[in-house]
Design a protein around this motif. Sequence first.
Motif, PDB file in Angstrom:
ATOM      1  N   THR A 197       0.844  -1.202   0.000  1.00  0.00           N
ATOM      2  CA  THR A 197       0.000   0.000   0.000  1.00  0.00           C
ATOM      3  C   THR A 197       0.876   1.248   0.000  1.00  0.00           C
ATOM      4  O   THR A 197       1.550   1.543   0.995  1.00  0.00           O
ATOM      5  N   GLN A 198       0.896   1.937  -1.100  1.00  0.00           N
ATOM      6  CA  GLN A 198       1.613   3.204  -1.205  1.00  0.00           C
ATOM      7  C   GLN A 198       0.676   4.317  -0.733  1.00  0.00           C
ATOM      8  O   GLN A 198      -0.304   4.652  -1.410  1.00  0.00           O
ATOM      9  N   VAL A 199       0.938   4.843   0.421  1.00  0.00           N
ATOM     10  CA  VAL A 199       0.050   5.838   1.012  1.00  0.00           C
ATOM     11  C   VAL A 199       0.187   7.167   0.267  1.00  0.00           C
ATOM     12  O   VAL A 199       1.293   7.650   0.017  1.00  0.00           O
ATOM     13  N   THR A 200      -0.952   7.742  -0.068  1.00  0.00           N
ATOM     14  CA  THR A 200      -1.011   9.040  -0.740  1.00  0.00           C
ATOM     15  C   THR A 200      -1.792  10.019   0.139  1.00  0.00           C
ATOM     16  O   THR A 200      -2.500   9.614   1.067  1.00  0.00           O
ATOM     17  N   PRO A 201      -1.704  11.299  -0.157  1.00  0.00           N
ATOM     18  CA  PRO A 201      -2.527  12.261   0.587  1.00  0.00           C
ATOM     19  C   PRO A 201      -4.011  11.934   0.504  1.00  0.00           C
ATOM     20  O   PRO A 201      -4.750  12.134   1.483  1.00  0.00           O
ATOM     21  N   GLU A 202      -4.454  11.409  -0.648  1.00  0.00           N
ATOM     22  CA  GLU A 202      -5.867  11.077  -0.810  1.00  0.00           C
ATOM     23  C   GLU A 202      -6.279   9.958   0.127  1.00  0.00           C
ATOM     24  O   GLU A 202      -7.384   9.983   0.712  1.00  0.00           O
ATOM     25  N   ILE A 203      -5.426   8.963   0.284  1.00  0.00           N
ATOM     26  CA  ILE A 203      -5.728   7.857   1.199  1.00  0.00           C
ATOM     27  C   ILE A 203      -5.872   8.378   2.628  1.00  0.00           C
ATOM     28  O   ILE A 203      -6.787   7.986   3.364  1.00  0.00           O
ATOM     29  N   ILE A 204      -4.974   9.266   3.019  1.00  0.00           N
ATOM     30  CA  ILE A 204      -5.046   9.817   4.374  1.00  0.00           C
ATOM     31  C   ILE A 204      -6.347  10.593   4.568  1.00  0.00           C
ATOM     32  O   ILE A 204      -7.042  10.439   5.583  1.00  0.00           O
ATOM     33  N   LYS A 205      -6.714  11.399   3.583  1.00  0.00           N
ATOM     34  CA  LYS A 205      -7.946  12.202   3.703  1.00  0.00           C
ATOM     35  C   LYS A 205      -9.182  11.310   3.761  1.00  0.00           C
ATOM     36  O   LYS A 205     -10.112  11.554   4.551  1.00  0.00           O
ATOM     37  N   ASP A 206      -9.190  10.254   2.934  1.00  0.00           N
ATOM     38  CA  ASP A 206     -10.347   9.352   2.925  1.00  0.00           C
ATOM     39  C   ASP A 206     -10.452   8.576   4.237  1.00  0.00           C
ATOM     40  O   ASP A 206     -11.560   8.318   4.728  1.00  0.00           O
ATOM     41  N   LEU A 207      -9.318   8.213   4.795  1.00  0.00           N
ATOM     42  CA  LEU A 207      -9.319   7.416   6.027  1.00  0.00           C
ATOM     43  C   LEU A 207      -9.717   8.253   7.239  1.00  0.00           C
ATOM     44  O   LEU A 207     -10.277   7.735   8.207  1.00  0.00           O
ATOM     45  N   ALA A 208      -9.402   9.536   7.204  1.00  0.00           N
ATOM     46  CA  ALA A 208      -9.728  10.470   8.298  1.00  0.00           C
ATOM     47  C   ALA A 208      -9.265   9.964   9.664  1.00  0.00           C
ATOM     48  O   ALA A 208     -10.056   9.824  10.603  1.00  0.00           O
ATOM     49  N   PRO A 209      -7.975   9.713   9.823  1.00  0.00           N
ATOM     50  CA  PRO A 209      -7.475   9.240  11.120  1.00  0.00           C
ATOM     51  C   PRO A 209      -7.503  10.352  12.154  1.00  0.00           C
ATOM     52  O   PRO A 209      -7.552  11.544  11.816  1.00  0.00           O
ATOM     53  N   GLU A 210      -7.442   9.943  13.433  1.00  0.00           N
ATOM     54  CA  GLU A 210      -7.386  10.915  14.525  1.00  0.00           C
ATOM     55  C   GLU A 210      -5.943  11.214  14.949  1.00  0.00           C
ATOM     56  O   GLU A 210      -5.694  12.171  15.697  1.00  0.00           O
ATOM     57  N   ALA A 211      -5.029  10.379  14.488  1.00  0.00           N
ATOM     58  CA  ALA A 211      -3.602  10.597  14.750  1.00  0.00           C
ATOM     59  C   ALA A 211      -2.828   9.869  13.656  1.00  0.00           C
ATOM     60  O   ALA A 211      -3.234   8.790  13.217  1.00  0.00           O
ATOM     61  N   VAL A 212      -1.717  10.461  13.233  1.00  0.00           N
ATOM     62  CA  VAL A 212      -0.892   9.861  12.183  1.00  0.00           C
ATOM     63  C   VAL A 212       0.567   9.862  12.625  1.00  0.00           C
ATOM     64  O   VAL A 212       1.068  10.872  13.139  1.00  0.00           O
TER      65      VAL A 212
END
Length: 673
Positions: A487-502
């Motif tokens: 899984t190559q993480v992209t900004p879009e993946i982060i936005k879609d996942l909406a984590p509370e901490a990264v």
Amino acid sequence: MSERNPYFPNLFSPIKVGTKTIKNRIEAAPALFAFLHLVEAPAFGYYGPGPERAFRMLEAKAAGGAGSIVLGELSPNHTYCKRFPFEPDIDYKSRDDEYFNIIKKTAEMIKSYGSLPLGELLSTGEIKTAIGDGINPKGPDSKDLEDGTHQDAFTKEEIKEHINEHIEACKWFRDAGWEGIVIHCGHGWLPAQFLSPMFNHRTDEYGGSFENRARFTTELLSALRAAMGPDFLIEIRVSGDEHIKGGLNLDDAIKYCKLCEPYIDMIHVSCGHYLSSSRSLEFTTAYARHGENIDNAAAIKKNVSVPVCVVGGINSPEMAEEAIASGKVDMISMGRQFFADPAFPNKAAEGRADEIRRCLRCGRCYPGPAGEHETEIWTIKYPPLDSCTINPDTVWPASHHKVLPELMPKPKASRKVLIVGGGCGGMQAAITASDRGHNVILMEKSDKLGGIINFTDHTDHKIDIRNFKDLLVREVNKRNIDVRLNTQVTPEIIKDLAPEAVILAVGSDDLILPIKGIENAVTAMEVYSNDFKNLGDNVIVLGGGLVGCEAACDYIDHGKKVTIVEMKGALMPDITGLYRTAVHDFIDKKGGKYEVNAKVIEVGKDFVKAEQNGSEITLKADTIVNAMGRIAHNADKLKDACNCPVWLIGDCVKARQIGDAVREGWTAAMEIV
């Protein structure tokens, strides 16, 4: 009769030592600065509550299941034996001061876990560290030392006085509830100086014959036994071999132990000499075998009737069990392993040996002196101490943690935590965050966890790091962690996942400098991933830092002729201490060559050109390896996509070492509340 342990029956059988019964065969070896819980003083630039951490270090060993715990290293005399400016000036005659009350509390704490508390006394002799106190050392001889300091020889009266000082210290320990003492007779300290013809040229009854040179020790031990009686355990620590030119050897150790035997309850076998910590194997590294002293301890055991304990690079319960089961030794002593995992005994006894964090012998916790290779680069005599590479919760007093777990608030809720990168830092972060109750998603771009340290699958010099990497993978898989590989993480993946901490642990990339023809070189990591295939017989390594030098050692192991090219004036210019010496010595002894002060200006398919001291040199090779370092992977886009708290850890902050990534991953996870 107690039931035998089903996993390691010999290691966890009780043993009678003198009049004492120790619950298992594991001793927590005396550790540098363990006495710091007696004093309020900074050391070597480390932060935090030294006394609290030192006390916690001892408590962790006791809670972790050690059979006996040795408090090191206190001087019986605080004038000419003192090693450090922050070593406490204990009044061994007092029974009502702060030091006595603390040491009494320490003994009570150790006993509350069923462990046996022992003190250690270390008399430095002529190796008294220069601490700026203006007090000269005393030793067997009168002479001027290499640094110009004059050393006075012990008079006969001073020898008697010093023996009485040992007795006073032993009574202080006994009255505070400690069950015995370890007298350090190895590593080149005062008893070993009296024994060694290199140090002792006396013509009185304390010099000359072997028995005379051993007289200081035998009189000391005889007096201790007479003063303390049979119920006070007396253990001596000896070097089975000093491993220095002209030093004491195994035959000397056997004769010495036989002379000491009438007065003691146990012999603790180490090796080496303080003046040559790495080369004498006083502290082993990844370039020395595990269990270095077991064979010498076995030889000593054949010649004495008291129990024999051994220390030295033992980091597995399997090796410890075999050494005892085979009759080679009676107990196992471990020092740095108790920093790596103080719960070693409990985990082994409970069938959880696969959870033990096994010491890497990397020298991060105790690097030793700056090195045994003379070079103008080093400006410090002692490198700064640091915390354990693989135990982010270590309670070693020199720990640089900014987070102490007991001071951290518990999470207010279970958070959705995204961790990007499955290297050692990312895995540690995932483990810690999961253990704190968070919902963890771990994403890794490759098809397996491990990150850059997967290269250790291809080198036996790194078997301990490989074991640690495999442990982290196991620990991740044991937990309810959502692992997403490939899984190559992209900004879009982060936005879609909406984590509370990264937590971003995206690592580093090969440093490719703008050098003509650099594309003709393969990278060090490519060589490992290809399992050394297509590596020619003659190899040039570009870069003499730690990565390049360790890679060179592996190529040498594969029968290659290796030349290292380094721009600075020495190999591994950013590394100090005994580990640097071990790597350097391996290269020297195995025929590796190197060019320093050599700036690479061109790389061909079979040659390297460099500027060296104003001249141009050309080196020929079959393979050129680029090991000039690594550069942090840019994580700005991922960071900008996070609409929540975010942490960057490990190499994506700055290309560094495993310990930095592990500690920062743990710290980041601890800060998510």
